[in-house]
Design an enzyme around this catalytic site. Structure first.
Site, PDB file in Angstrom:
ATOM      1  N   TYR A  33       0.818  -1.206   0.000  1.00 11.95           N
ATOM      2  CA  TYR A  33       0.000   0.000   0.000  1.00 11.95           C
ATOM      3  C   TYR A  33       0.849   1.253   0.000  1.00 11.95           C
ATOM      4  O   TYR A  33       2.066   1.194   0.214  1.00 11.95           O
ATOM      5  CB  TYR A  33      -0.958  -0.010   1.205  1.00 11.95           C
ATOM      6  CG  TYR A  33      -0.306   0.303   2.537  1.00 11.95           C
ATOM      7  CD1 TYR A  33       0.540  -0.595   3.164  1.00 11.95           C
ATOM      8  CD2 TYR A  33      -0.539   1.529   3.169  1.00 11.95           C
ATOM      9  CE1 TYR A  33       1.131  -0.293   4.380  1.00 11.95           C
ATOM     10  CE2 TYR A  33       0.040   1.839   4.390  1.00 11.95           C
ATOM     11  CZ  TYR A  33       0.876   0.930   4.993  1.00 11.95           C
ATOM     12  OH  TYR A  33       1.469   1.234   6.192  1.00 11.95           O
ATOM     13  N   ARG A  52       8.132   4.085  -4.700  1.00 11.91           N
ATOM     14  CA  ARG A  52       8.246   3.073  -3.638  1.00 11.91           C
ATOM     15  C   ARG A  52       7.254   1.935  -3.881  1.00 11.91           C
ATOM     16  O   ARG A  52       7.557   0.773  -3.611  1.00 11.91           O
ATOM     17  CB  ARG A  52       8.016   3.697  -2.263  1.00 11.91           C
ATOM     18  CG  ARG A  52       8.229   2.679  -1.131  1.00 11.91           C
ATOM     19  CD  ARG A  52       8.185   3.302   0.238  1.00 11.91           C
ATOM     20  NE  ARG A  52       6.898   3.927   0.489  1.00 11.91           N
ATOM     21  CZ  ARG A  52       6.643   4.718   1.533  1.00 11.91           C
ATOM     22  NH1 ARG A  52       7.606   4.986   2.410  1.00 11.91           N
ATOM     23  NH2 ARG A  52       5.456   5.249   1.702  1.00 11.91           N
ATOM     24  N   ARG A 100      -6.786 -20.721  -2.225  1.00 12.70           N
ATOM     25  CA  ARG A 100      -5.797 -20.509  -1.176  1.00 12.70           C
ATOM     26  C   ARG A 100      -4.623 -21.483  -1.318  1.00 12.70           C
ATOM     27  O   ARG A 100      -4.804 -22.684  -1.385  1.00 12.70           O
ATOM     28  CB  ARG A 100      -6.451 -20.670   0.198  1.00 12.70           C
ATOM     29  CG  ARG A 100      -5.530 -20.263   1.339  1.00 12.70           C
ATOM     30  CD  ARG A 100      -6.232 -20.320   2.686  1.00 12.70           C
ATOM     31  NE  ARG A 100      -5.318 -19.892   3.743  1.00 12.70           N
ATOM     32  CZ  ARG A 100      -4.422 -20.702   4.304  1.00 12.70           C
ATOM     33  NH1 ARG A 100      -4.330 -21.961   3.939  1.00 12.70           N
ATOM     34  NH2 ARG A 100      -3.610 -20.241   5.249  1.00 12.70           N
ATOM     35  N   LYS A 147       6.480  -2.200   1.821  1.00 17.73           N
ATOM     36  CA  LYS A 147       5.335  -1.610   2.516  1.00 17.73           C
ATOM     37  C   LYS A 147       4.106  -2.507   2.390  1.00 17.73           C
ATOM     38  O   LYS A 147       3.205  -2.245   1.589  1.00 17.73           O
ATOM     39  CB  LYS A 147       5.066  -0.209   1.953  1.00 17.73           C
ATOM     40  CG  LYS A 147       4.161   0.640   2.818  1.00 17.73           C
ATOM     41  CD  LYS A 147       4.250   2.087   2.372  1.00 17.73           C
ATOM     42  CE  LYS A 147       3.203   2.958   3.028  1.00 17.73           C
ATOM     43  NZ  LYS A 147       3.314   3.047   4.478  1.00 17.73           N
ATOM     44  N   GLU A 179      12.196   2.281  14.238  1.00 18.46           N
ATOM     45  CA  GLU A 179      11.317   3.373  13.792  1.00 18.46           C
ATOM     46  C   GLU A 179      10.066   3.372  14.645  1.00 18.46           C
ATOM     47  O   GLU A 179       9.899   2.543  15.533  1.00 18.46           O
ATOM     48  CB  GLU A 179      10.976   3.192  12.301  1.00 18.46           C
ATOM     49  CG  GLU A 179      10.296   1.877  11.990  1.00 18.46           C
ATOM     50  CD  GLU A 179      10.142   1.604  10.496  1.00 18.46           C
ATOM     51  OE1 GLU A 179      10.003   2.552   9.718  1.00 18.46           O
ATOM     52  OE2 GLU A 179      10.139   0.412  10.121  1.00 18.46           O
ATOM     53  N   LEU A 203      11.130   1.054   7.079  1.00 19.36           N
ATOM     54  CA  LEU A 203      10.511   1.525   5.844  1.00 19.36           C
ATOM     55  C   LEU A 203      11.262   2.767   5.363  1.00 19.36           C
ATOM     56  O   LEU A 203      11.630   3.620   6.175  1.00 19.36           O
ATOM     57  CB  LEU A 203       9.042   1.882   6.084  1.00 19.36           C
ATOM     58  CG  LEU A 203       8.314   2.225   4.783  1.00 19.36           C
ATOM     59  CD1 LEU A 203       8.032   0.962   3.977  1.00 19.36           C
ATOM     60  CD2 LEU A 203       7.029   2.980   5.048  1.00 19.36           C
TER      61      LEU A 203
HETATM   62  N1  PMP Z   1       7.790   3.652   8.946  1.00 18.50           N
HETATM   63  C1  PMP Z   1       6.665   2.916   8.990  1.00 18.50           C
HETATM   64  C2  PMP Z   1       6.687   1.601   9.685  1.00 18.50           C
HETATM   65  C3  PMP Z   1       5.481   3.386   8.392  1.00 18.50           C
HETATM   66  O1  PMP Z   1       4.361   2.652   8.435  1.00 18.50           O
HETATM   67  C4  PMP Z   1       5.492   4.664   7.775  1.00 18.50           C
HETATM   68  C5  PMP Z   1       4.243   5.249   7.154  1.00 18.50           C
HETATM   69  N2  PMP Z   1       3.509   4.364   6.426  1.00 18.50           N
HETATM   70  C6  PMP Z   1       6.685   5.389   7.749  1.00 18.50           C
HETATM   71  C7  PMP Z   1       7.813   4.856   8.343  1.00 18.50           C
HETATM   72  C8  PMP Z   1       6.765   6.750   7.092  1.00 18.50           C
HETATM   73  O2  PMP Z   1       6.763   6.639   5.709  1.00 18.50           O
HETATM   74  P1  PMP Z   1       6.212   7.815   4.784  1.00 18.50           P
HETATM   75  O3  PMP Z   1       7.006   9.040   5.149  1.00 18.50           O
HETATM   76  O4  PMP Z   1       6.503   7.360   3.416  1.00 18.50           O
HETATM   77  O5  PMP Z   1       4.771   7.960   5.092  1.00 18.50           O
END
Ligand code: PMP
Length: 283
Positions: A33, A52, A100, A147, A179, A203
């Site tokens: 997503y 991305r 499945r 993601k 993070e 991410l």
């Molecule tokens: N880390 C994680 C685990 C996230 O879920 C997100 C946002 N989806 C981010 C960092 C930040 O990414 P972005 O700046 O692309 O929204």
């Protein structure tokens, strides 16, 4: 009021939107997503999110549902149809529908869903008060650079934060912060911005890339390396970034106030720059 959402080539009222129970996104979280913010009816950093998405799809051997130009068109159409001036567009691609089976099925048609949400992103209260975070073990899988929609552990983390009277959680692995549950994490010490380097452990935030670029253009020093919770608690400032929070100050970690306990000047300055530049560059 009912929204118009996009499902596999059609714009439909949300009540009429349908996805198969055999969709691998539903059965196996076999989907990826993106979330793109909308300011004044325009998209912030669409190109970064599209790039991305392409990377996430490639890493999972998943077919792209359409071209980037078509995706842009769908984003714009949804923003227009739902009269979104400020908020976000959520996009999800799954591998599609098949009996499945763990193995990737051959030649499925990817499922593509997009919808909008109205949200106050610029004048959000948390931007002026700052947020409180707790630390939790990072118990997610090892490919956090992709993601995917498997967001249960981050959801658990948000609930743990809530139970502790806080707003969010920073995840820790082998003693260092990876993070936030849905954002990238930063500290500032003696004017230096410190954030974990890119790898499969986190991410690759689109907002992170933009903010670090703006920071360097404003002559701020950026250090990409791991840091501990203890180091963060002794920092002058802390903040998070994500597409929908932009730059948001963090004022306490595990009950310890950061700096003065109020949003720090550099974090607020970075937020200002980010919002200004985003407004200018939105498409
Ligand atoms: N880390 C994680 C685990 C996230 O879920 C997100 C946002 N989806 C981010 C960092 C930040 O990414 P972005 O700046 O692309 O929204």
């Amino acid at each position: 009021m009912s929204r118009i959402v996009y499902v596999n080539g059609e714009y439909v009222p949300e009540e009429e939107a349908r996805i198969s129970v055999f969709d691998r996104g539903f059965l196996m979280a076999d989907g990826v997503y993106e979330v793109t913010s909308v300011l004044k009816g325009k998209l912030i950093d669409f190109a970064g999110h599209a790039k991305r998405l392409e990377r996430s799809l490639n890493e999972l051997d998943m077919a792209a549902p359409c071209t980037t130009d078509e995706l842009l068109e769908i984003h714009r159409e949804l923003v227009a149809r739902n009269a979104v001036t400020e908020g976000l567009v959520y996009l999800q691609v799954t591998r599609g529908v098949a009996d499945r089976d763990f193995a990737y099925p051959k030649d499925t048609t990817p499922t593509l869903v997009l919808f909008t949400q109205h949200k106050t992103v610029v004048e959000s209260p948390a931007a002026s008060t700052g947020i409180k975070v707790i630390s939790i073990e990072d118990q997610r899988w090892g490919r956090r650079d992709i993601k995917t929609v498997q967001l249960l552990y981050p959801a658990m983390g948000k609930m743990m934060a809530k139970a502790a009277g806080c707003d969010d959680a920073w995840m820790v692995e082998e003693g260092a912060v990876t993070e936030g549950t849905s954002n990238n994490a930063y500290i500032i010490k003696n004017g230096r911005i410190i954030t974990r380097q890119l790898s499969n452990d986190i991410l690759h935030g689109i907002t992170r890339a933009a903010v670090l670029k703006f920071a360097e253009e404003a002559q701020m020093v950026v250090e990409e390396r791991p840091f501990t919770i203890a180091e963060a608690q002794g920092a002058d400032e802390a903040f998070i970034t994500s597409a929908t929070t932009f730059v948001q100050p963090v004022v306490s970690i595990d009950g310890v106030e950061i700096g003065s306990g109020a949003p720090g000047p550099l974090a607020l300055r970075l937020r200002e720059i980010y919002v200004d530049q985003s407004r200018k560059q939105a498409i």
